[in-house]
Every structure is written in C-alpha cells, then in structure tokens.
Scaffold this motif. Structure first.
Motif, PDB file in Angstrom:
ATOM      1  N   ARG A 177       0.861  -1.288  -0.052  1.00 32.00           N
ATOM      2  CA  ARG A 177      -0.096   0.027  -0.021  1.00 32.00           C
ATOM      3  C   ARG A 177       0.928   1.322  -0.133  1.00 32.00           C
ATOM      4  NH1 ARG A 177      -3.703  -0.710   5.238  1.00 32.00           N
ATOM      5  NH2 ARG A 177      -4.732   1.261   4.247  1.00 32.00           N
ATOM      6  N   ARG A 228      -3.886   3.400  -7.664  1.00 33.38           N
ATOM      7  CA  ARG A 228      -5.029   3.681  -7.064  1.00 33.38           C
ATOM      8  C   ARG A 228      -5.534   5.197  -7.495  1.00 33.38           C
ATOM      9  NH1 ARG A 228      -7.893   2.510  -1.969  1.00 33.38           N
ATOM     10  NH2 ARG A 228      -9.492   3.882  -2.318  1.00 33.38           N
ATOM     11  N   GLU A 263      -9.337   5.655  -8.809  1.00 31.06           N
ATOM     12  CA  GLU A 263     -10.218   6.826  -8.237  1.00 31.06           C
ATOM     13  C   GLU A 263     -10.777   7.502  -9.257  1.00 31.06           C
ATOM     14  OE1 GLU A 263     -11.431   7.321  -5.187  1.00 31.06           O
ATOM     15  OE2 GLU A 263     -10.155   5.974  -3.897  1.00 31.06           O
ATOM     16  N   LEU A 281     -13.382  -0.214  -4.886  1.00 28.42           N
ATOM     17  CA  LEU A 281     -12.416   0.499  -3.945  1.00 28.42           C
ATOM     18  C   LEU A 281     -12.970   0.592  -2.573  1.00 28.42           C
ATOM     19  CD1 LEU A 281     -11.576   3.281  -6.356  1.00 28.42           C
ATOM     20  CD2 LEU A 281      -9.906   1.318  -5.670  1.00 28.42           C
TER      21      LEU A 281
END
Length: 427
Positions: free
Chosen positions: A104, A113, A117, A130
């Motif tokens: 992460r 990510r 998004e 998500l």
C-alpha cells in the motif's frame, strides 16, 4: 485384529499407488519452501494458461478478461496494470487484499489507486470495489507487511510490468520522428536499471550472502543465530489463545486444551520433514494428534507457524477406496478443491490450478520417549478465507494426508490456522 486390518489396507494402498506413482513436485527455489503455498509454490510443469501475450490464457483460465477496461495503463511502477485491475476485480480471491496491504506504500500502487479513483467517478462498480478494498485494508491495519509478497499461484512474470526491448538501438532517420522512440528506449533502460539495482541491493542485504553475490552454503543448526530455538522433547510452548477463541464456532479447528486454561503446553514428540535444504518441524502436543508446524528462516528465527488438529480419520478398506483418495486423475488428495462434510470448499494451496496434481511426498522422522520412528505421507494442503476480522484467523487450512507407518495405512484430514510467530514462545 486391527493391526491385520491396517496391513491389508496398506497393501491395497500400495497396489493403488504402484502403477500410478508420480514424480515428486519440483522443489521451490524461493525463500520459505513449498509448504508456504502462494507465490512460493512451484507449479507442476508450466503454469496452466501461461502463454505468449500478457493478456492471454493466465487470466482466461481464471475466468477473467481485461477487455472491459479499454485504455488500461500497461504498468504502474514495477507492477503490470492488467494484474492490478485483476486483483481489484477479484478481492475475494485468496491473496488479493493481502497484496494491496503489503504494497500500500508502493509508488506503483499509489499511481494505480489514483487512476482507479479517477475512473470511479463515472463507474459505480469501480467505486464499490475501492470501498470494499478500503474496508478490507482497515481490518489489516497494524499488521506487518512483506514487500516481496505475491498472491497464491501468481508467477512473477504475470505480476511485473512488461519489459522494454533491451537491444542496442539504431538511431532512426530524423524525418521519422526519432526523438520519441529514443525517449521510450531510454525510459525502458531506466526501468531495467532500477530492477537490476533493486535485485543487487536485495542480494547484498540477504543474510549470509557473499560480497560477490554468490549464495552461501546451506545453513545448519549449528551456524544459526545463538537464540534460535532448539526443538526437543519436553520443551514448553506458550501460545496466545486469542485466535482460537475468536474463531470458535466459525472455523473447524478444534480448540486445544491450552486455549481454555493454561496457555503453556509441553512437547511430547518432535517430527522433522526435510525437503532439500529446508526443514519443517512438527511439535506434537500431549494428545499425540495435534501439532504446531514450524519453519525457521535463514536467521534461525520462527518464520512461520501453523497449528493443525485432527478433523477426521479414514481407513480405506480396499484398492477401490484407496483409489478414491490417490487416483492421479480423480483422487481427492490433489484435486483442485476439497469439500468438507459441511459442504465448504477449500482451494488447493500447494500448486493452485484447475488440473489435478499428485500429492506431495512428505517423509517424516518422529522422535518421542518411545524412540524414533519413520512415517511416510502423501499430502495436499487446501485453504479458504474465513471472512473473520483480524485478529481472528484470516485463513483456515485443510491438510489431507495418506499416511503409512509401521505396516499400517490410513488417511488423515486435519484443520489448521496460522499462528503469529510473535505470539509463540518456545522454551
């Protein structure tokens, strides 16, 4: 009478195995050994579906196609873009959430990510995925991370970004727009240089690696760290009972006696299973049937521990019944999935895939107060997520073994869970 019956059963087992005996699976070449499963598990031959073309059969064999993602970015740092979208679309698959948890803070994941998004603003399904990922990551908050983690059955060539052609380029004519190809080639060289530097740093920092990068000789018990545990009869194990208490009623692993009272227990027998230079140690508890299975890493510390207890024991009566367990094509030991009596399915943890594989031979030497004895086993490990929130067990294992010992033969079905090495004390 019972001894004669088991001898007859062993003869039937041998008759079943003899014409169908398979070569052992190849030994894992990465740290941790084949018993860990996941990315460290070697496939039987080529990985099913791994063909030319990075969007080809590997994903198709798992029932997923990237065609629904037009314009999909090809790479995010070290990671292949198709691979990351595959994980996001399959969060219920073993290891998907663990990958995002372990990486992460990786710049590649952050770039992925950000793109996800952006797409989620116009795609409700991506938004839902998500949100589900965030929920799962929150459950793993504070858990340790492994920067080298890959999910089960994912070969590195699937997970990592496609490599750029490394051949020496020839400058194109100016009128053909040579500037852009040169930038692409330079960028590819930079990525390759980064990968090489990362590998070199990892090799130089590995315990015991020589300065020239030559792997050290296999470690023995005598040259491990001074505080490495020495497994012996009568030693005391102290284990945190929390995983058993939180999993009670939701997992099949019978709660051991020490989980209901004194968390200390003594070792009644020590079993050792060797595979090349690797060794698994089984610390059998007073009931003689349950054990802690321990693996020591290169530093001599407990790198992995699992607890297993008997769930069922079967004594096949004849060759036909043994075939139901050991037949290379239809036998339950080695089948892609194992179903327990309550109908729950567990996927094969060692060498995952859609085709049957032969069970793994696991010769074990067991030392007890009565002396030393040998036991031969042909086993396969299966696993399924529990759906429980940490610190309850995240995965439950089913270990199925055909056992031969002292002229007897039978089948054991064990249930197991991971035990955090930090919660384990060996004295």
């Amino acid at each position: 009478m019972r001894a004669q019956q088991r001898q007859a059963q062993e003869q039937a087992q041998q008759q079943t195995q003899r014409p169908q005996r398979q070569p052992p699976l190849p030994q894992a070449q990465t740290d941790g050994g084949w018993w860990r499963g996941g990315a460290r598990t070697p496939p039987v031959g080529p990985m099913p579906g791994t063909r030319t073309g990075r969007n080809g059969g590997w994903y198709g064999d798992r029932g997923w196609s990237p065609q629904g993602f037009p314009g999909m970015q090809r790479s995010f740092g070290l990671w292949d873009g198709v691979f990351l979208w595959f994980l996001l679309n399959n969060l219920g698959r073993a290891g998907s959430t663990d990958f995002f948890h372990n990486h992460r803070d990786d710049p590649g994941y952050r770039d992925f990510r950000a793109q996800a998004e952006s797409r989620a603003q116009t795609d409700p399904e991506i938004r839902r995925q998500l949100d589900e990922l965030d929920r799962r990551l929150a459950e793993r908050q504070g858990q340790p991370r492994d920067p080298n983690y890959l999910p089960p059955d994912v070969p590195p060539e699937v997970a990592t970004a496609p490599r750029t052609d490394t051949r020496t380029p020839t400058a194109p004519p100016a009128e053909e727009g040579g500037g852009i190809p040169w930038l692409v080639l330079l960028g590819g060289a930079g990525v390759i240089g980064f990968l090489a530097l990362r590998r070199r740093r990892a090799a130089s920092s590995a315990p015991g690696t020589t300065q020239a990068g030559t792997p050290p000789a296999p470690r023995t018990r005598t040259d491990m760290a001074p505080n490495a545990p020495r497994f012996r009869l009568g030693m005391t194990i102290t284990c945190d009972p929390t995983p058993f208490l939180l999993g009670s009623g939701s997992i099949k692993v019978p709660a051991p006696a020490f989980a209901q009272g004194d968390a200390r227990v003594s070792v009644q027998a020590v079993g050792r299973i060797r595979e090349g230079n690797e060794e698994l140690t089984r610390l059998y508890l007073p009931d003689g049937r349950s054990f802690f299975q321990v693996y020591l890493d290169a530093r001599g510390e407990v790198g992995e521990c699992r607890y297993f207890a008997i769930l069922d024991e079967v004594s096949p009566a004849d060759e036909a019944e043994w075939g139901a367990w050991l037949d290379p094509q239809q036998g339950m030991i080695g089948w892609p999935e194992f179903q327990t009596q309550d109908g729950k399915l567990y996927g094969r943890h060692w060498s995952p895939g859609a085709d049957p594989v032969p069970p793994r031979p696991m010769p074990e030497t067991i030392e007890s107060l009565e002396g030393t004895r040998q036991r031969q086993q042909h086993a396969m490990l299966y696993a399924a997520e529990t759906g429980l929130a940490a610190p309850a067990p995240q995965v439950e294992y089913i270990l199925v073994s055909a056992v031969e010992e002292g002229g007897r033969a039978w089948v054991e079905v064990r249930a197991g869970i991971d035990i955090s090495p930090a919660s384990l004390s060996l004295a």
